[in-house]
Scaffold this motif. Structure first.
Motif, PDB file in Angstrom:
ATOM      1  N   TYR A 128     -38.965  45.411  21.186  1.00 24.33           N
ATOM      2  CA  TYR A 128     -38.680  45.266  22.609  1.00 24.33           C
ATOM      3  C   TYR A 128     -38.966  46.581  23.344  1.00 24.33           C
ATOM      4  O   TYR A 128     -38.582  47.645  22.864  1.00 24.33           O
ATOM      5  CB  TYR A 128     -37.201  44.914  22.837  1.00 24.33           C
ATOM      6  N   HIS A 141     -33.364  40.999  28.331  1.00 18.99           N
ATOM      7  CA  HIS A 141     -32.928  39.976  27.373  1.00 18.99           C
ATOM      8  C   HIS A 141     -31.654  40.339  26.613  1.00 18.99           C
ATOM      9  O   HIS A 141     -30.999  39.463  26.063  1.00 18.99           O
ATOM     10  CB  HIS A 141     -34.038  39.687  26.366  1.00 18.99           C
ATOM     11  N   VAL A 142     -31.335  41.618  26.540  1.00 17.18           N
ATOM     12  CA  VAL A 142     -30.172  42.018  25.738  1.00 17.18           C
ATOM     13  C   VAL A 142     -29.125  42.754  26.583  1.00 17.18           C
ATOM     14  O   VAL A 142     -27.976  42.344  26.659  1.00 17.18           O
ATOM     15  CB  VAL A 142     -30.600  42.901  24.539  1.00 17.18           C
ATOM     16  N   PHE A 158     -29.801  47.086   9.748  1.00 23.52           N
ATOM     17  CA  PHE A 158     -28.832  48.168   9.928  1.00 23.52           C
ATOM     18  C   PHE A 158     -27.521  47.887   9.201  1.00 23.52           C
ATOM     19  O   PHE A 158     -27.172  46.734   8.936  1.00 23.52           O
ATOM     20  CB  PHE A 158     -28.516  48.351  11.420  1.00 23.52           C
ATOM     21  N   LEU A 218     -37.689  55.319  15.773  1.00 26.53           N
ATOM     22  CA  LEU A 218     -36.458  55.276  16.576  1.00 26.53           C
ATOM     23  C   LEU A 218     -36.028  56.697  16.931  1.00 26.53           C
ATOM     24  O   LEU A 218     -35.385  56.921  17.952  1.00 26.53           O
ATOM     25  CB  LEU A 218     -35.336  54.552  15.829  1.00 26.53           C
ATOM     26  N   ARG A 222     -33.792  37.731  11.038  1.00 24.37           N
ATOM     27  CA  ARG A 222     -34.296  38.129  12.356  1.00 24.37           C
ATOM     28  C   ARG A 222     -35.456  39.116  12.203  1.00 24.37           C
ATOM     29  O   ARG A 222     -36.458  39.032  12.902  1.00 24.37           O
ATOM     30  CB  ARG A 222     -33.153  38.765  13.150  1.00 24.37           C
ATOM     31  N   ALA A 261     -31.349  47.917  17.912  1.00 19.80           N
ATOM     32  CA  ALA A 261     -31.818  46.771  17.141  1.00 19.80           C
ATOM     33  C   ALA A 261     -32.942  46.064  17.896  1.00 19.80           C
ATOM     34  O   ALA A 261     -33.936  45.644  17.300  1.00 19.80           O
ATOM     35  CB  ALA A 261     -30.663  45.811  16.875  1.00 19.80           C
ATOM     36  N   ALA A 262     -32.794  45.951  19.213  1.00 18.69           N
ATOM     37  CA  ALA A 262     -33.847  45.329  20.020  1.00 18.69           C
ATOM     38  C   ALA A 262     -35.119  46.170  19.967  1.00 18.69           C
ATOM     39  O   ALA A 262     -36.217  45.648  19.787  1.00 18.69           O
ATOM     40  CB  ALA A 262     -33.377  45.154  21.462  1.00 18.69           C
ATOM     41  N   GLU A 263     -34.948  47.497  20.079  1.00 11.92           N
ATOM     42  CA  GLU A 263     -36.113  48.386  20.014  1.00 11.92           C
ATOM     43  C   GLU A 263     -36.828  48.236  18.679  1.00 11.92           C
ATOM     44  O   GLU A 263     -38.057  48.169  18.613  1.00 11.92           O
ATOM     45  CB  GLU A 263     -35.680  49.843  20.183  1.00 11.92           C
ATOM     46  N   PHE A 277     -27.413  40.143  18.256  1.00  8.94           N
ATOM     47  CA  PHE A 277     -27.169  39.965  19.685  1.00  8.94           C
ATOM     48  C   PHE A 277     -26.023  38.955  19.834  1.00  8.94           C
ATOM     49  O   PHE A 277     -26.204  37.769  19.556  1.00  8.94           O
ATOM     50  CB  PHE A 277     -28.432  39.490  20.387  1.00  8.94           C
ATOM     51  N   ASN A 337     -25.806  44.587  13.937  1.00  5.03           N
ATOM     52  CA  ASN A 337     -26.341  44.701  15.303  1.00  5.03           C
ATOM     53  C   ASN A 337     -27.032  43.436  15.786  1.00  5.03           C
ATOM     54  O   ASN A 337     -28.079  43.490  16.412  1.00  5.03           O
ATOM     55  CB  ASN A 337     -27.320  45.872  15.416  1.00  5.03           C
ATOM     56  N   PRO A 348     -27.688  40.638  29.929  1.00  4.99           N
ATOM     57  CA  PRO A 348     -26.789  39.522  29.606  1.00  4.99           C
ATOM     58  C   PRO A 348     -25.450  39.986  29.047  1.00  4.99           C
ATOM     59  O   PRO A 348     -24.415  39.399  29.355  1.00  4.99           O
ATOM     60  CB  PRO A 348     -27.577  38.730  28.552  1.00  4.99           C
ATOM     61  N   LEU A 349     -25.477  41.052  28.237  1.00  3.68           N
ATOM     62  CA  LEU A 349     -24.213  41.547  27.680  1.00  3.68           C
ATOM     63  C   LEU A 349     -23.414  42.289  28.740  1.00  3.68           C
ATOM     64  O   LEU A 349     -22.199  42.126  28.850  1.00  3.68           O
ATOM     65  CB  LEU A 349     -24.486  42.451  26.477  1.00  3.68           C
ATOM     66  N   HIS A 368     -24.543  37.401  22.127  1.00  4.08           N
ATOM     67  CA  HIS A 368     -24.546  36.304  23.093  1.00  4.08           C
ATOM     68  C   HIS A 368     -25.509  35.198  22.693  1.00  4.08           C
ATOM     69  O   HIS A 368     -25.699  34.242  23.446  1.00  4.08           O
ATOM     70  CB  HIS A 368     -24.898  36.827  24.484  1.00  4.08           C
ATOM     71  N   ARG A 424     -43.765  48.565  15.172  1.00  4.69           N
ATOM     72  CA  ARG A 424     -42.547  47.816  14.862  1.00  4.69           C
ATOM     73  C   ARG A 424     -42.826  46.388  14.437  1.00  4.69           C
ATOM     74  O   ARG A 424     -41.953  45.723  13.880  1.00  4.69           O
ATOM     75  CB  ARG A 424     -41.590  47.895  16.050  1.00  4.69           C
ATOM     76  N   LYS A 448     -37.889  45.015  28.556  1.00  2.35           N
ATOM     77  CA  LYS A 448     -37.592  43.729  27.909  1.00  2.35           C
ATOM     78  C   LYS A 448     -36.196  43.736  27.291  1.00  2.35           C
ATOM     79  O   LYS A 448     -35.477  42.743  27.355  1.00  2.35           O
ATOM     80  CB  LYS A 448     -38.635  43.431  26.832  1.00  2.35           C
ATOM     81  N   HIS A 473     -40.116  36.712  22.792  1.00  9.44           N
ATOM     82  CA  HIS A 473     -40.154  37.696  23.875  1.00  9.44           C
ATOM     83  C   HIS A 473     -41.219  38.765  23.659  1.00  9.44           C
ATOM     84  O   HIS A 473     -41.887  39.183  24.592  1.00  9.44           O
ATOM     85  CB  HIS A 473     -38.797  38.392  24.013  1.00  9.44           C
ATOM     86  N   VAL A 474     -41.347  39.209  22.418  1.00  8.31           N
ATOM     87  CA  VAL A 474     -42.209  40.357  22.154  1.00  8.31           C
ATOM     88  C   VAL A 474     -43.620  39.916  21.775  1.00  8.31           C
ATOM     89  O   VAL A 474     -44.603  40.436  22.297  1.00  8.31           O
ATOM     90  CB  VAL A 474     -41.609  41.239  21.035  1.00  8.31           C
ATOM     91  N   THR A 476     -26.912  48.093  19.448  1.00  9.09           N
ATOM     92  CA  THR A 476     -27.473  46.787  19.773  1.00  9.09           C
ATOM     93  C   THR A 476     -28.827  46.953  20.460  1.00  9.09           C
ATOM     94  O   THR A 476     -29.783  46.219  20.198  1.00  9.09           O
ATOM     95  CB  THR A 476     -26.506  46.008  20.689  1.00  9.09           C
TER      96      THR A 476
END
Ligand SMILES: Nc1ncnc2c1ncn2[C@@H]1O[C@H](COP(=O)(O)OP(=O)(O)OP(=O)(O)O)[C@@H](O)[C@H]1O
Ligand SMILES: [Mg+2]
Lengths: 248, 248
Positions: free
Chosen positions: B154, B162-163, A91, A58, A157, B148-150, A97, A95, B166-167, A99, A84, B158, A112-113, B145
């Motif tokens: 993601y 997906h994140v 975290f 990261l 998750r 977290a996807a990374e 999602f 964190n 939408p937000l 929605h 990853r 992507k 997705h991934v 956020t």
């Protein structure tokens, strides 16, 4: 040379990292073996989060080497997805999602991934939620869950990607004392199943109980390390002594 | 059907309120085609302007400074100039530079019709605002956020799909709502280049029938209905995207 499970799963060697003029990591070196649980403790700002974030790329490092299952993280051609998949991270602030429901949060990345089959992922996600004792909250949104519940969803998750190593960054620091326990239980079970864990924590009791090895960091270096019994019973470095006397 | 027509004929005879659109088939058709054109024009411009907004907001986060500056220039140009002048610019200035083409009757015609210029002009006009609106929404998505996807593997694209989007959409909806309402009202400007939309149809009718007062009321009521329907749909959408527990 290919990596084999008898070699350390993570090899951190002489890692340096600066943010602008501030050198946050000043040559950190240690190994984590497969199935091992290590805890990193130390004062605020000593670079614990940064170290974890370096392990899953990261943040890039300036000098040194981080090998995860033999794969060099400090490599411009690094396949981040491959890394990853192996390294899950949880975290402090969950964190999630916001929605998506708890179940969807767990299902998203594998679909997705990893492009896995939705039905197969859903079955696994439900099992994971059950494992963190949240099966009945599958349809709830993060905003409808308590901090401890959100953190357990975040663990599920991460586990949905079937990682080989889990990184936990002060995952109980934002929780109230009662809910800390439910998250620690989830991590304890994971460790008992043989998951390799790198845990940054301020929960000394938890570190003492769970860790095979404890690393104490201060100002970007590892000051002292050892198995928990030795580490807590007879710390050698004055900085460790001072830190432990303040926190215990 | 005839009873409606008869009633409006009676209304004219008895009270002098002349609504030809309800009893004269020619005016009725003109009016309906006007509404149809306005609705079609609005729908296409809404869709295109949102695509422009999404792509533009994505480009504004790109690494290339040149791309970013191009988008910035585009926004400045379309936000700081009146939409009628933009329309004239496209229709008269750009349009006249294009070579004429021969149509199926052998006549020399411009390659881009006036309605197409209206679509292009208004889509870019509203799109410029949408870029800013979506960018504000994207900036409101917490860095953590996305991280977290990374950490879940993601890629940037992507995570965006997906994140982030939408937000961002949820945050942007109220402002987007306003801009799209504005866009619908702006379509009346295409009257100036002879697009047979609602205002054009009404003007045609009142210049022949001399019922300006009646048609003005019809126009206003029509726009209240069209914009009201749009707002209704947007509010539905907003409610459907609500994130329980967040109040957004
Ligand atoms: N993205 C960043 N940009 C600039 N400075 C940063 C960044 N991330 C961390 N730092 C700085 O690096 C230092 C170490 O931060 P880090 O978060 O690793 O500490 P920590 O040991 O995790 O502390 P804490 O116990 O408070 O979480 C701090 O001084 C922090 O201000
Ligand atoms: Mg930290």
């Amino acid at each position: 040379m290919a990596w084999t499970p008898d070699q350390p799963i993570i090899r951190i060697a002489d890692v340096h990292k600066s943010f602008g003029p501030i050198e946050v990591l000043k040559g950190v070196t240690f190994d984590v073996r497969k199935g091992e649980v290590i805890c990193v403790i130390g004062p605020s700002g000593s670079g614990k989060s940064t170290l974890l974030r370096c392990v899953n790329a990261l943040v890039p490092i300036e000098r040194g080497s981080i090998l995860v299952e033999g794969q060099e993280v400090n490599d411009p051609k690094l396949d981040k997805l491959a890394l990853r998949r192996k390294v899950g991270m949880v975290f402090q602030q969950y964190n999630l999602f916001p929605h998506k429901t708890a179940l969807q949060n767990v299902m998203m990345a594998p679909i997705h991934v990893l492009k896995q089959d939705r039905n197969e992922v859903e079955a696994r996600a439900i099992a994971l939620l059950r494992k963190v004792r949240l099966a009945e909250k599958a349809a709830a949104y993060p905003g409808e869950l308590s901090g401890g519940q959100q953190q357990r969803v975040a663990i599920a998750r991460s586990l949905a990607m079937n990682p080989d190593v889990m990184l936990f960054d002060e995952v109980t620091a934002a929780l109230d004392p009662e809910t800390v326990k439910e998250v620690l239980v989830a991590i304890r079970e994971l460790a008992a199943e043989g998951m390799t864990c790198m845990i940054v924590t301020h929960e000394m009791g938890f570190a003492r109980e769970l860790a095979h090895h404890i690393y104490f960091t201060d100002r970007g270096v590892i000051v002292e390390h050892g198995p928990p019994t030795d580490f807590f019973a007879c710390p050698r470095d004055p900085r460790t002594k001072e830190f432990l006397s303040q926190i215990l | 059907m005839d009873t409606v027509a008869d009633w409006f004929k009676w209304l004219y005879a008895a009270h002098g309120i002349n609504l030809t659109i309800f009893y004269d088939p020619l005016d009725g058709n003109r009016f309906l085609r006007g509404i149809g054109t306005t609705l079609g024009l609005s729908a296409i411009c809404i869709a295109l302007s949102m695509v422009i907004g999404i792509v533009g907001a994505w480009v504004q986060g790109a690494r290339s400074a040149l791309l970013r500056r191009l988008v910035q220039g585009y926004i400045q140009f379309f936000r700081n100039t009146p939409p009628l002048i933009q329309l004239y610019f496209f229709y008269f200035a750009v349009g006249s530079l294009l070579p004429r083409v021969t149509d199926m009757h052998g006549a020399q015609v411009p390659p881009v019709s006036n309605i197409t210029w209206a679509i292009i002009s208004f889509s870019f006009f509203a799109g410029a605002f949408n870029v800013e609106i979506f960018r504000a929404g994207i900036e409101a998505v917490p860095r953590a956020t996305i991280e977290a996807a990374e950490a879940l593997g993601y890629s940037r694209l992507k995570a965006y799909i997906h994140v982030v989007l939408p937000l961002a959409f949820r945050v942007s909806l109220p402002a987007l709502n306003n801009n799209l309402v504005n866009l619908v009202k702006t379509t009346t400007l295409s009257y100036a280049i002879g697009v047979p939309e609602l205002l054009y149809a009404a003007a045609q009718i009142w210049s022949e029938v001399l019922n300006v007062r009646e048609m003005m009321n019809v126009l206003l009521i029509s726009y209240v209905a069209i914009v009201g329907a749009l707002v209704l749909v947007m509010n539905r959408w907003e409610r459907a995207m609500r994130m329980p527990g967040y109040g957004v």
